[in-house]
Design a protein around this motif. Sequence first.
Motif, mmCIF file in Angstrom:
data_model
loop_
_atom_site.group_PDB
_atom_site.id
_atom_site.type_symbol
_atom_site.label_atom_id
_atom_site.label_comp_id
_atom_site.label_asym_id
_atom_site.label_seq_id
_atom_site.Cartn_x
_atom_site.Cartn_y
_atom_site.Cartn_z
ATOM 1 N N ALA A 43 10.796 -0.336 37.137
ATOM 2 C CA ALA A 43 11.321 0.827 36.653
ATOM 3 C C ALA A 43 10.136 1.831 36.353
ATOM 4 N N SER A 163 12.248 -0.687 44.179
ATOM 5 C CA SER A 163 13.013 0.431 43.424
ATOM 6 C C SER A 163 12.886 1.768 44.164
ATOM 7 N N ALA A 167 15.788 4.317 45.796
ATOM 8 C CA ALA A 167 16.014 5.586 44.978
ATOM 9 C C ALA A 167 16.657 6.483 46.155
ATOM 10 N N TRP A 178 21.285 6.498 36.398
ATOM 11 C CA TRP A 178 19.895 5.524 36.409
ATOM 12 C C TRP A 178 18.864 6.093 35.692
ATOM 13 N N ALA A 179 18.428 7.417 35.632
ATOM 14 C CA ALA A 179 17.530 7.879 34.724
ATOM 15 C C ALA A 179 17.930 7.680 33.182
ATOM 16 N N TYR A 183 15.724 3.857 34.453
ATOM 17 C CA TYR A 183 15.552 3.170 35.812
ATOM 18 C C TYR A 183 15.709 1.707 35.585
#
Length: 225
Positions: A43, A163, A167, A178-179, A183
Amino acid sequence: MILDLIASRNYAEESEVRAMPMVLRIERVDPPSRTALLEAAAASAVAVCLDPRADVGGEWHEAVRAWVAGRIRKVSRRARGVQWDAVQELPGVTITVDGASVRSLLPVLVTETPREVAKLQISGSDLPPDEPGAVPEGARLLYVNPRVEMSAGKLAAQVGHASMLLAPRLSETELKAWALLDYRCAVRTPSVAEWDALIGRDDVVAVRDAGFTEVEPGTTTVLAV
């Protein structure tokens, strides 16, 4: 712009090596679980790239752009106590998952690694396997290669690659959702049969390692769904 560069991966030839330092908080007493630490690493790495400061015109943009245009190297180091406190003053993003914290820092030329980071140990960042719980709602699944043994430090960099590569495959709506979850990622080790079924799918992003440490060049280390 940053997502476009990550998606293309037509990196330029590098005259100088750049890397993203990833600092893993591993205290002597009550260390974090391996899974939670890897999820925090995944993340925090993508959070640096998607931070508003990395946008065009932002104070981080040029550093992130120059790094993404090359090979997305990451170097994981462990910190505890005052060492951990010191790196919080450096530009980057800290993510904490179930008590496990990782701070991914703004990418720099390796020759210009901040003193607070350079003195941290790269070795000694392994943790014993654990049994993760259910996948949290909204988390993005990252699958670790069950055939390859890697330290937690090595895997922290690999899930960070995953990750980031995932994106650009997400829509703007998915990225915003997701933010809101910082994340959130779920790192899991599938069975060999499950891994083999996943690896050829079109909706899966594969991380193939350059082979500088621990694994052979071209090894697929992580799959992001």
